[in-house]
Scaffold this active site. Sequence first.
Site, PDB file in Angstrom:
ATOM      1  CG  HIS A 397      54.806  42.687  43.071  1.00 15.89           C
ATOM      2  ND1 HIS A 397      55.654  41.776  43.652  1.00 15.89           N
ATOM      3  CD2 HIS A 397      55.316  42.936  41.842  1.00 15.89           C
ATOM      4  CE1 HIS A 397      56.647  41.499  42.826  1.00 15.89           C
ATOM      5  NE2 HIS A 397      56.462  42.198  41.718  1.00 15.89           N
ATOM      6  CB  CYS A 708      42.814  41.202  31.327  1.00 16.54           C
ATOM      7  SG  CYS A 708      42.738  42.993  31.427  1.00 16.54           S
TER       8      CYS A 708
HETATM    9  C1  PEP Z   1      42.750  45.311  36.428  1.00 18.10           C
HETATM   10  O1  PEP Z   1      42.708  46.441  36.955  1.00 18.10           O
HETATM   11  O2  PEP Z   1      41.844  44.478  36.522  1.00 18.10           O
HETATM   12  C2  PEP Z   1      43.929  44.909  35.661  1.00 18.10           C
HETATM   13  C3  PEP Z   1      43.954  43.773  35.006  1.00 18.10           C
HETATM   14  O3  PEP Z   1      45.008  45.732  35.697  1.00 18.10           O
HETATM   15  P1  PEP Z   1      46.030  45.820  36.932  1.00 18.10           P
HETATM   16  O4  PEP Z   1      45.723  44.695  37.861  1.00 18.10           O
HETATM   17  O5  PEP Z   1      47.387  45.718  36.359  1.00 18.10           O
HETATM   18  O6  PEP Z   1      45.729  47.170  37.482  1.00 18.10           O
END
Ligand code: PEP
Length: 759
Positions: A397, A708
């Site tokens: 976070h 992402c």
């Molecule tokens: C990931 O797992 O790479 C992602 C973008 O999702 P999060 O970081 O929210 O789990």
Amino acid sequence: MTEDSVVWLEEVGKEDIAIVGGKGASLGEMLRAELPVPTGFAVTAQAFRRFIDENGINDELFSSLDVDVDDADILRSAEKKAKQIIMAAKIPQDIEKSIRSKYKELCKKEGEEVFVAVRSSATAEDLPDASFAGQQDTFLNMRGEQNVIDAVKKCWASLYGARAIYYRVKQGFDHSKVNLCAVVQMMVEAEKAGVMFSSHPSTGEPFTIIEGSWGLGETVVSGSVSPDYYLVDKKTKTIKERRIATKNVMHTKDPKTGKTMDIPVPADKKNAKVLDDNEILKLVDFGDVLEDLYGIPQDIEWAIKNKEIFILQSRPITTIKKKKETNEKVATTAILEGLGASPGIAYGEAKLVSDASELGKVKEGDILVAVMTTPDMVPAMKRAAAIVTDEGGLTCHAAIVSRELGCPAVVGTRRATMVLTDGMKITIDGEKGLVFEGKKEVAVPAAAQPEKTSVTFARSKPITATEVKVNVSIPEATARALETQADGVGLLRIEHMILGLPKHPKQYIKEGKADEYVAELVSRIQTVVDAFYPKPVWVRTLDAPTDEFRAMEGGDGEPIEPNPMLGFRGIRRDLIDTEHFELEVRAFKELIKRGYNNMGIMIPLVQHPSELRRAKEFMTERGIDFGKTEIGIMVEIPAAALIIDQFLAEGLDFVSFGTNDLTQYTLAVDRNNEHVAHLYNELHPAIMKLIEHVIIECNKVGVKTSICGQAGSNPKVAKRLVELGITSISANIDAVEAVRDMVARTELQLLLKGAREKK
Ligand code: PEP
Ligand code: MG
């Protein structure tokens, strides 16, 4: 000098630091000078020593402290053990009797059972003036003989708190030579209170500065309220400046329980001035007396009750001395190392925050230090110049939010909350993951220096065939995200928006306020889809681990899971908790109705095609037309990558690599666990192999591919992905420009290579 174990504060003075510690001696000195200090008594350092000796706990206690203080777990168990030893021991009878009788005398004087504060005042045998300020605990509003006795013992036990142990070891103090006096002092039920600097705290000039607010002084000391500010010329006794603040909260005592509580400031007092001119000038006089008494400018805590002024504490202003003698402390070697989670250098005062009630401490420009940040800390994170945490990896976070806020951050230091203390001046290097004590001179790279207005060149954005997008998690980051001129939003994490709400979604439902909840979701998502319109924004359905949701009001129904990262999150959660999924779908439909045809829906954490099928069916049945709204999945479980062809057969517009999870699941490395962070490698060949396979399969059928996860913010990864034929890359705000440059260069290199090969 006195031989007694328990002494009246009036009986001690500045020569008695070895008996009653710095705080006790200073209070005694002020009482002797007939300053209006609340009266009380002190259970001396020698009484504490007798307590240890007569219980025969010396060896057991001090050997329990002989541990490796750099190991946080070991240190915490040492704290637990030492405190248990103290709490199980008995206070010698005559000392206990003396405490009881002095407390009774205080009550007799007041004609009722009084409230007292029990404060620690530590002293080292061979170095009586050593300062241990802030290392031990204070117990406010204690009433009744037994409660006072218990508080004295707890106060003694606090000498063995983890932070105090750590501090003494690092400063080279022998634990067995440090004693603790407990000061028991009448509480002042202040109507107004605050702090005063008898001379200017940074320049030492002859100006008195007073800050004040309503209720007990904790709000001013802790910074949880913006206090009134008064500046007085000491020589002419003229009030030069009055700044009246809006004071929203006051700390006050609950008359029934005696516990302090926060209440809203009554409307007529919010913007009213706290001090009249007469009170200001009287305080200035006290400041002068104290400065004369101690011979140096003082930092004073004061309170007013029934128009009577009380001086609660006075200590030298250290900031002036520091500046004159040594200037700023110049940092050399790092005192903490962690992961550089958000780049940038920041210098400021550390403010330790253990939960949301302490967020007020963090003022503009301070450095927020916490075990780990939580969504309710975001307002303070926005004020902070930097963030440092004990726990977490690069995708925790604190890391995600600080990158979005453009705030340097170092995470996973393991010991920040133990090594750093409130008010300590530190420098953070968010690139290298280092924390220094004092100011570290860092050369600012030419590229980061402000451009001179006369030679400003607007940097033109390269056009890339591979789209370069941006990730957004908190609506507050929208403006910064937009400034990157990204080609859209490749990931909008809605759980951060939900976690920022005042209560758990279930609580809204329980209170019959589901509509209100949907409206909140719509408005937060709309901030982003509207700002980027008509560029695409891929909104991800809920993906919140239960441990984060449980902390919200009404979140106690969240299951307690042994490993939340492998648990009830992502689409598996929505497919079970359809009551919530339903509300998400209502929000999506409302946004579509409002004309946001740039919104796409992305499903997280799929591991089997049936999950995608069921999610699509659920949304279609409720009126979402996937002929018009794009649908995609996150590829973040190796299973999904390995059988991507089966997902493609279900019908998809895009896939996006969630490398944060793909890395942890492929390598068996918990992404939030700083102990295995060294094994967390997004560039591991196994991960690249999975990604390559998915891109090849998707390109065969014309389905868009994107990334992402954090790896997409690494230009080297971006280069490889462009070579593999990815359709878009979604990076963190701070990385968009570098990634775009790399994408442009790679595309040109590929073209050049192609042209050369043709020849
Ligand atoms: C990931 O797992 O790479 C992602 C973008 O999702 P999060 O970081 O929210 O789990
Ligand atoms: Mg993920």
